[in-house]
Enzyme design. Structure first.
Site, PDB file in Angstrom:
ATOM      1  CG  HIS A  12      10.562  -0.429  -4.007  1.00 10.13           C
ATOM      2  ND1 HIS A  12      10.286  -0.262  -2.676  1.00 10.13           N
ATOM      3  CD2 HIS A  12       9.404  -0.889  -4.559  1.00 10.13           C
ATOM      4  CE1 HIS A  12       9.029  -0.609  -2.417  1.00 10.13           C
ATOM      5  NE2 HIS A  12       8.472  -0.988  -3.547  1.00 10.13           N
ATOM      6  CD  GLU A  44       2.424  -1.668  -6.595  1.00 15.39           C
ATOM      7  OE1 GLU A  44       3.261  -2.568  -6.704  1.00 15.39           O
ATOM      8  OE2 GLU A  44       2.745  -0.472  -6.568  1.00 15.39           O
ATOM      9  CG  ASP A  88       3.963  -4.063  -3.371  1.00 10.27           C
ATOM     10  OD1 ASP A  88       4.309  -4.465  -2.249  1.00 10.27           O
ATOM     11  OD2 ASP A  88       4.519  -3.120  -3.953  1.00 10.27           O
TER      12      ASP A  88
HETATM   13  C1  3PY Z   1       5.586  -5.285  -7.454  1.00 12.48           C
HETATM   14  O1  3PY Z   1       5.582  -6.401  -7.969  1.00 12.48           O
HETATM   15  O2  3PY Z   1       4.987  -5.009  -6.419  1.00 12.48           O
HETATM   16  C2  3PY Z   1       6.336  -4.245  -8.096  1.00 12.48           C
HETATM   17  O3  3PY Z   1       6.207  -3.117  -7.717  1.00 12.48           O
HETATM   18  C3  3PY Z   1       7.256  -4.604  -9.202  1.00 12.48           C
HETATM   19  O4  3PY Z   1       8.348  -3.775  -9.231  1.00 12.48           O
HETATM   20 MG    MG Z   2       5.199  -2.855  -5.879  1.00  7.70          MG
END
Ligand code: 3PY
Ligand code: MG
Length: 498
Positions: free
Chosen positions: A45, A144, A170
């Protein structure tokens, strides 16, 4: 080849990481100036490009272990990340054991995996380095998604995966709890940790700062984020703009009817004079001893009304509220400071008296005048706090505790009186040149400066003002490193200096 991140994890420790997305090598350099366990470059990101990443890693790698959150789980993205000199990868959105196995293959040279040899840093002295590299590369799979949580045990069991690293944001999207986390999300995170531990692997997660990181460390998480460059700049900048901005609203000064407590000496009389100059039409001048304010009242006898007022005496407070029914501006200036520490004296009498006057006295005045202000359209309350409301100076430890209580009262007051339109302002000066600080050998501002600041603060309808460089400097320090300020203030105690 050494990797202190892996050493720390194997020893059961928790890696405190810096997280960078802004793509600025100099920001990364500043973040690890004093060293850190690890610094993560976010290629998924973040704004990093290969040249900026390579430059940054060159600058930071003596100070912190460089890790990369890879752009994706592909063979080439992982290879490129490691070729740049990173000692580990954190691969986003891993959901299956097969995917995890492919990631390990991409991260390790044959015979374990299929990593290709090349790049600048990774082939410096390739013959010596390549054979030792596999064991030194840290590999984390990011969990995630709901599927990733379901497969966490299988992912953790893949040889070569060192850590399950949770992406809480996420994960909240995937679980449908976004924008909150909540119990379902927390249960999923704890399940991931348990799955990692069962496979003999570690578990880490993204955190929003050192306090959360420390709490997660206590729970057995072994990697957490202490600071995040975008947040350091964006959150702090926004907060400063907001605090500097004027708040729109009614003029609180022109034609005001004020009541100022504690006018026998110090800031009180100066405030009375400044309010008159700023357009107040009448001021009740509160003092415990009327004799002491004769000269002040004589300066504008048509506008100044003396009131005998000890804020710890309920009958006097009630009488003042009955007399001064036209008040629109209450300035709770009266207070007491015995200048004594909490423990190096024989009793708690001073501490109790300071609380009685500074906290309960102000509370009594606010309670008595709340209906008066409401009836007069809202108006304002000004509470004389101190920068010592926010950090204790143990030299006068009990005064600070009472001012901290008053700070908290002021916040509650602001919230409770919002509906009736009463503006509440806290005044947080440093040392002021009054009888109270006679024995304290530090730079002091004149009471008139505080009075002028009160007028200016009311004009801009500030929530808090910090008049003088000492107050402003301490407030700044508290915003960025409160522990450093606490330690510095502790040093003023004679015993601490030996
Ligand atoms: C998330 O929390 O999805 C992340 O990737 C943290 O950077
Ligand atoms: Mg993430």
């Amino acid at each position: 080849m050494k990797n202190p991140v892996l050493d720390k994890l194997r020893a059961g420790g928790c890696v405190g990481a810096m997280w960078t997305t802004l793509g600025a090598p100099v920001v990364a350099e500043l973040m690890v100036e004093e060293g850190a366990d690890a610094i993560v470059f976010d290629m998924q990101h973040g704004l990093w490009t290969i040249p900026t990443l390579q430059a940054a890693i060159g600058v930071v790698r003596e100070k912190a272990v460089p890790l990369i959150r890879t752009q994706d789980d592909s063979y080439f993205a992982i290879g490129a990340a490691l070729d740049s000199g990173a000692l580990g990868i954190i691969v986003p959105v891993v959901a299956t054991a097969e995917q995890a196995a492919r990631i390990v293959q991409a991260a390790k040279y044959p015979p374990i995996g299929k990593r290709s040899s090349g790049g600048i840093r990774s082939v410096i002295d390739a013959k010596a380095v390549v054979p030792k590299t596999n064991n030194a590369i840290f590999v984390a799979a990011m969990i995630e998604t709901e599927l990733g949580v379901a497969n966490a045990a299988a992912i953790a069991a893949v040889p070569g995966i060192d850590m399950l690293f949770i992406g809480p944001f996420d994960l909240s999207l995937s679980l449908g709890t976004f924008p909150d986390f909540g119990p379902k999300h927390e249960a999923a995170m704890q399940m991931v940790k348990a799955a990692a531990h069962k496979a003999g692997k570690s578990c880490g997660l993204f955190t929003i700062g050192e306090t959360m990181a420390a709490d997660r460390r206590r729970q057995g998480f072994q990697m957490a984020v202490l600071a995040y460059d975008q947040d350091l700049i964006q959150t702090a900048s926004k907060a400063r703009l907001r605090r500097f901005a004027d708040q729109p609203g009614k003029d609180l000064l022109t034609g005001a009817v004020a009541l100022v407590t504690g006018c026998n000496r110090g800031i009180g009389p100066e405030t009375v004079r400044a309010l008159l100059k700023a357009g107040a039409k009448k001021i009740y001048v509160g003092a415990r001893k009327l004799n002491g304010i004769k000269a002040l009242v004589a300066q504008a006898p048509d506008k100044l009304v003396p009131v005998e007022l000890d804020v710890t005496k309920p009958d006097q407070v009630a009488a003042a509220a009955k007399l001064a029914k036209d008040v629109t501006l209450l300035v709770n200036n009266g207070g007491v400071n015995f200048n004594t520490p909490l423990f190096a004296i024989e009793s708690s009498d001073n501490a109790r008296r300071e609380m009685e006057v500074n906290y309960f006295g102000t509370l009594a005045m606010c309670r008595a005048f709340q209906p008066v202000l409401k009836a007069n359209g809202g108006g304002a309350i000004v509470n004389m706090l101190s920068i010592l409301s926010l950090v204790n100076l143990p030299l006068m430890g009990s005064l600070c505790a009472s001012k901290a209580a008053l700070w908290s009262l002021t916040q509650a007051l602001r919230a409770e009186l919002k509906a009736q339109g009463t503006h509440v302002m806290g005044v947080l000066p440093g040392a002021v040149d009054t009888d109270m600080t006679a024995g304290v050998n530090v730079p002091k501002v004149q009471p008139g400066v505080i009075a002028d600041a009160i007028v200016q603060g009311l004009k801009s309808r500030a929530d808090e003002i910090y008049p003088g460089d000492m107050a402003a400097g301490v407030a700044f320090g508290l915003g960025v490193d409160p522990k450093a300020v606490e330690r510095e203030f502790a040093n003023y105690l004679p015993a601490a200096r030996v």
